[in-house]
Design an enzyme around this catalytic site. Structure first.
Site, PDB file in Angstrom:
ATOM      1  N   LYS A 124       0.847  -1.319   0.124  1.00 51.56           N
ATOM      2  CA  LYS A 124       0.192  -0.069  -0.286  1.00 51.56           C
ATOM      3  C   LYS A 124       0.898   1.113   0.188  1.00 51.56           C
ATOM      4  CE  LYS A 124      -4.661   0.556  -0.064  1.00 51.56           C
ATOM      5  NZ  LYS A 124      -5.448  -0.206  -0.173  1.00 51.56           N
ATOM      6  N   ASP A 164      -7.046   4.140  -4.644  1.00 52.50           N
ATOM      7  CA  ASP A 164      -7.525   3.782  -3.317  1.00 52.50           C
ATOM      8  C   ASP A 164      -8.330   5.056  -3.017  1.00 52.50           C
ATOM      9  OD1 ASP A 164      -7.481   1.627  -1.043  1.00 52.50           O
ATOM     10  OD2 ASP A 164      -7.280   3.480  -0.294  1.00 52.50           O
ATOM     11  N   TRP A 242     -20.064   4.211  -5.837  1.00 53.61           N
ATOM     12  CA  TRP A 242     -20.831   4.367  -6.936  1.00 53.61           C
ATOM     13  C   TRP A 242     -20.705   2.883  -7.792  1.00 53.61           C
ATOM     14  CZ3 TRP A 242     -17.859   3.109 -11.884  1.00 53.61           C
ATOM     15  CH2 TRP A 242     -18.328   3.516 -12.728  1.00 53.61           C
TER      16      TRP A 242
HETATM   17  N1  GLU Z   1      -7.285  -0.308  -3.253  1.00 51.99           N
HETATM   18  C1  GLU Z   1      -7.801  -1.240  -3.605  1.00 51.99           C
HETATM   19  C2  GLU Z   1      -7.981  -2.223  -2.462  1.00 51.99           C
HETATM   20  O1  GLU Z   1      -8.096  -1.662  -1.229  1.00 51.99           O
HETATM   21  C3  GLU Z   1      -7.378  -1.942  -4.752  1.00 51.99           C
HETATM   22  C4  GLU Z   1      -5.865  -2.120  -5.033  1.00 51.99           C
HETATM   23  C5  GLU Z   1      -5.521  -2.627  -6.328  1.00 51.99           C
HETATM   24  O2  GLU Z   1      -6.159  -2.830  -7.230  1.00 51.99           O
HETATM   25  O3  GLU Z   1      -4.212  -2.851  -6.377  1.00 51.99           O
HETATM   26  O4  GLU Z   1      -7.946  -3.254  -2.577  1.00 51.99           O
END
Ligand code: GLU
Length: 447
Positions: A124, A164, A242
């Protein structure tokens, strides 16, 4: 392994990293029993290794705002675990971003990605940059400055960021533009959530919300219920909310509430397609006000300041916004108003007290790492398309996403079914994800 001992050590080592400590505690409590049946895990100190990120990059991001003033933010990338695949996970731009927040999200991502059945490790990243009130040009300049540092840490077989909170298709475009200039290679697969004309997967924007509704449908079906005709409350109005509104409506449910930091919009007749489309305009405006929906559709939506979606009587609650957005008091209010199910779509959207209340008061509950895994799963599908230089149709992606969500639900049932026949989805998701990552770590030796 004793959860209490490990938690005491982590609390002493990382004081104040509350979100991270909360996420670790939830997973360890769930897996303790199963873990202790595997002395080989204990011998290899799998848990002690798994709770620490592989590495964290921290960097300064300096950019110039529209007034010509120099601004400085902090950027991060937490590469948490690469046992089952390259690091994979989104970027969050939000004023409250801290290393603790990104560590919790990277930790959760590791297990979520394991559940998707695809080979992806956990990561992340993000910044304390606040998109609220920023112009399009400021967003672009910030994304470019952020990538000036990030590009050294990522690669299509190394670490693949995506969106995100605060990072959607527009931001991914600006980030990729700068990456391409720096790397001097068209590494399409280095980011996911790209535009559909340049390697993005059709349906990636909808995927988290669609996947969450496929999961919710499975969970209700398993309990002998049908989502058709049910009233649903959603929080937020971003990309995830959405997609959830589109699919919930398509499945015959009625979304009667959406919310924002300013309050709640009640929509007694259910959200319409026109209103769902307007959510995208609201997000792109960077105003962060749900009241705009009631201003635009005064006959259909009623705005109440300071209230959450959880104050509206519904059958199903879908937190789609931010961690810890649903408290124990909210859970009690939902129950008092007749709610029968809460599927967490945001990462760690419910506070521990709320989860405890749901589980002990007959309300069906499933955690974010299972419910929202359709987003990253579709990112995984985007990586596959990029690596093989092909493009699938929306219908093909949707079918694969549906199959993956069914399989995540099955894994939760397999590992979460209790002796009395009820299903503990928190345990199910945590144990299934944990076993996969732990086994891979064990097989790869002490590294
Ligand atoms: N931010 C999204 C999650 O919490 C997607 C992450 C991604 O597609 O790499 O899973």
């Amino acid at each position: 392994m004793k959860t209490n001992d490990i938690m005491a050590r982590l609390r002493a080592k990382y004081p104040g990293e509350n979100e991270y400590l909360q996420a670790v505690q939830e997973v360890l409590e769930s897996v303790e029993e199963v873990y202790n049946q595997h002395p080989e895990f204990e011998e290899a100190k799998i848990v002690e290794r798994m709770v620490e990120p592989d590495r964290i990059f921290t960097f300064r991001v300096t950019w110039v705002d529209d007034k010509g003033e120099v601004q400085t933010n902090t950027g991060y990338r937490v590469q948490f675990n690469s046992a089952i695949g390259p690091y994979k996970g989104g970027l969050r731009f939000h004023k409250a971003v801290t290393p603790s927040m990104l560590k919790f999200l990277g930790f959760e991502q590791t297990f979520k990605n394991a559940l998707t059945t695809l080979p992806m490790g956990g990561a992340k990243g993000g910044s304390d940059f606040d998109p609220k009130g920023k112009s399009n040009e400021e967003i672009m300049r910030f994304c470019q400055a952020f990538m000036l540092e990030l590009w050294q840490c990522i690669g299509p077989d190394q670490d693949i960021p995506a969106g995100d909170v605060g990072v959607g298709g527009r931001e991914i475009g600006y980030l990729y533009g700068m990456y391409k200039k720096l790397a001097r290679e068209y590494n399409t697969g280095v980011l996911t959530g790209k535009g559909s004309t340049w390697g993005g997967s059709i349906l990636r924007p909808e995927a988290t919300g669609f996947g969450a509704l496929y999961f919710t449908q499975n969970l209700l079906h398993k309990a002998g219920k049908d989502i058709k005709g049910m009233k649903v409350a959603v929080s937020g109005f971003g990309n995830v909310a959405w997609g959830a509104c589109i699919k919930a409506t398509e499945l015959g449910a009625k979304v009667v509430a959406i919310s924002g930091p300013d309050g709640v919009c009640e929509i007694p007749e259910g959200i319409t397609r026109e209103m769902i489309d307007y959510m995208l305009v609201m997000r792109a405006s960077n105003r962060d006000k749900v009241e705009d929906m009631a201003t635009k559709f005064p006959d259909k939506a009623k705005f109440t300041p300071g209230k959450k979606s959880w104050s509206v009587p519904v059958d199903v609650a879908l937190p789609c916004a931010f961690q810890n957005e649903l408290s124990e008091d909210d859970a009690k209010e939902l129950k008092a108003n007749g709610c029968i199910c809460c599927c967490e779509v945001s990462n760690m959207g419910c506070q521990p007290g709320a989860i405890h209340f749901f589980q002990h008061n007959g309300i069906l509950f499933a955690p974010g790492k299972a419910v929202n895994a359709g987003g990253v799963a579709t990112s995984g599908l985007e990586m596959t398309q990029n690596a093989s230089h092909i493009s699938w149709s929306g219908a093909e992606v949707d079918a694969k996403l549906h199959f993956i969500m069914d399989s995540i639900h099955e894994q939760c049932v397999k590992y979460g079914t209790q002796p009395d026949g009820t299903i503990d989805y928190v345990k199910g998701a945590n144990i299934a994800g944990f076993m996969k990552v732990a086994t891979a770590m064990l097989e790869q030796g002490t590294v």
